[in-house]
Design a protein around this motif. Structure first.
Motif, short mmCIF file in Angstrom:
data_model
loop_
_atom_site.label_atom_id
_atom_site.label_comp_id
_atom_site.label_asym_id
_atom_site.label_seq_id
_atom_site.Cartn_x
_atom_site.Cartn_y
_atom_site.Cartn_z
N VAL A 100 10.32 65.34 28.17
CA VAL A 100 9.75 66.32 27.24
C VAL A 100 10.24 67.71 27.60
O VAL A 100 10.27 68.10 28.77
N ILE A 101 10.63 68.47 26.58
CA ILE A 101 11.08 69.85 26.77
C ILE A 101 9.93 70.79 26.41
O ILE A 101 9.36 70.68 25.32
N THR A 102 9.60 71.68 27.31
CA THR A 102 8.51 72.63 27.11
C THR A 102 9.06 74.05 27.10
O THR A 102 9.84 74.43 27.97
N VAL A 103 8.65 74.83 26.13
CA VAL A 103 9.05 76.24 26.03
C VAL A 103 7.81 77.10 25.93
O VAL A 103 7.00 76.93 25.01
N GLY A 123 5.15 76.97 27.62
CA GLY A 123 3.94 76.17 27.73
C GLY A 123 3.69 75.25 26.55
O GLY A 123 2.71 74.51 26.54
N THR A 124 4.59 75.28 25.56
CA THR A 124 4.44 74.43 24.37
C THR A 124 5.50 73.34 24.36
O THR A 124 6.69 73.62 24.57
N LYS A 125 5.08 72.10 24.13
CA LYS A 125 6.02 71.00 24.04
C LYS A 125 6.74 71.06 22.69
O LYS A 125 6.11 71.03 21.64
N VAL A 126 8.06 71.15 22.74
CA VAL A 126 8.83 71.30 21.50
C VAL A 126 9.60 70.04 21.14
O VAL A 126 10.23 69.98 20.08
N SER A 151 11.57 66.11 22.76
CA SER A 151 12.14 65.34 23.87
C SER A 151 13.66 65.38 23.76
O SER A 151 14.21 65.32 22.66
N ARG A 181 16.28 78.56 25.73
CA ARG A 181 16.72 77.57 26.73
C ARG A 181 18.20 77.75 26.98
O ARG A 181 18.98 77.89 26.08
#
Length: 288
Positions: free
Chosen positions: A49-52, A54-57, A59, A288
Motif C-alpha cells: 500500500v502506498i501512503t501519501v 497519512g492517506t492510503k492512495v 497499491s 512521491r
C-alpha cells in the motif's frame, strides 16, 4: 491390557490428525506471518500500500483508473491499461473477458443488456479513443473508421465458393465501412440476425492501416487478471506529450520521470520493462 487393533489404528490416526493440524494449521501459517513482517518484507506482505500524507492512495501491485466521475480520462494523468475486473481494477472481481482472437463478430440487439462487443471491436474502439486523446493515428488493421471491427459476412453462390451473392457488415447497423465487396453492395446488419448461421462466411477486412499501429497493444487490451498496475514504456512515451502540455513541463522532464519509474525485466531477461502508473502519477504531483 492390549487395545484392539481397530482402536489402536483410530488412536494413531487421531494423533496424526492433531499433530498435522498444529503443524500445518497453526505453526506453518504463523511462521510465514512472522517472516512477512520482517524488515523489508512487511510492506509487501500487507499489500504494498502506498501512503501519501497519512492517506492510503492505492497499491503498487493493483492498478486503478485515472478518470473523472463520467469515466473520461483526466488529461493531466497517465492512463492505465484497460481492465475487465468489475467496473475496472476491482480486486473482488478479478478476471479476464475470456475473449480470444476469433472474437470478431459483435452481438447486436435493440436491448442493451443482450448486446455485446467482440474483442476486435473493443480493441478498435479503444484505439480510436486513445488516438483522439493523444492526437495520433488510432487506426488499426481490421478496424473500421467508426471504431468497430471491419468484418463482413460474405455469402457465396455455392456455399464457400463461387461468385459472391451478398455481403453484410456484421458490426454496423448504419453506414457501412465498405460500399461494395466483390461487386456486391455491402448491407448494414440487422440486430438479432445471425448471419453466420444463415451461411455467411466471416471475412475480416484488413484496410489500409499501418502494419505497426501507433497505439501499443497494452493500451487496448486488458491483462489476464484485470489488475495490472503497469503499462509498457511505449504507452507511457505515447502519453508524454499530453502530460507535458497539461502540466506545463518539458518533454524531457516527463521522459526523465518515466525512466525513473520504469522497472526492468525480471531477473534481467523475463518479460518487458514496465512503468508503474500510480507511482508515476504521484511523482508528477510531486508527492512521491
Amino acid at each position: 491390557m492390549r487395545l484392539p487393533a481397530w482402536l489402536s489404528q483410530h488412536i494413531a490416526a487421531l494423533r496424526a490428525l492433531l499433530v498435522m493440524t498444529v503443524l500445518l494449521g497453526l505453526v506453518y501459517p504463523l511462521a510465514f506471518v512472522l517472516i512477512g513482517h520482517a524488515p523489508g518484507l512487511s510492506g509487501k506482505a500487507e499489500g504494498s500500500v502506498i501512503t501519501v500524507g497519512g492517506t492510503k492512495v492505492g497499491s503498487s501491485l493493483i492498478g486503478q483508473n485515472f478518470t473523472d466521475a463520467d469515466g473520461n480520462p483526466i488529461p493531466r494523468y497517465f492512463q492505465s491499461r484497460p481492465s475487465k475486473a468489475g467496473d475496472g481494477y476491482d480486486p473482488d472481481s478479478t478476471g479476464a473477458s475470456n475473449l480470444g482472437p476469433e472474437s470478431v463478430v459483435d452481438t447486436l440487439s435493440d436491448n442493451p443488456d443482450d448486446a455485446s462487443q467482440s474483442l476486435l471491436t473493443q480493441v478498435c474502439s479503444r484505439s480510436l479513443a486513445i488516438g483522439k486523446l493523444e492526437g495520433v493515428d488510432g487506426s488499426r488493421p481490421y478496424c473500421a473508421p467508426d471504431g468497430v471491427g471491419a468484418v463482413l459476412a460474405v455469402f457465396y453462390r455455392d456455399g464457400f465458393t463461387g461468385p459472391v451473392t451478398r455481403a453484410v457488415s456484421v458490426n454496423e447497423t448504419g453506414q457501412t465501412f465498405l460500399q461494395t465487396y466483390a461487386g456486391v453492395t455491402v448491407e448494414p446488419a440487422k440486430p438479432g440476425v445471425d448471419y453466420v448461421a444463415e451461411g455467411g462466411v466471416v471475412t475480416p477486412i484488413r484496410g489500409n492501416a499501418p502494419a505497426k499501429p501507433v497505439i501499443p497493444a497494452d493500451a487496448v487490451t486488458a491483462s489476464g487478471s484485470g489488475l495490472d498496475p503497469n503499462i509498457s514504456v511505449a504507452y507511457a512515451d505515447l502519453q508524454a506529450p499530453r502530460i507535458a502540455r497539461e502540466r506545463s513541463l518539458t518533454l524531457d522532464q516527463v521522459h526523465k520521470l518515466i525512466k525513473e519509474h520504469t522497472d526492468g525485466r525480471a531477473l534481467g531477461f523475463l518479460g518487458e520493462p514496465a512503468v508503474n502508473v500510480l507511482e508515476l502519477n504521484l511523482a508528477l504531483d510531486g508527492k512521491r
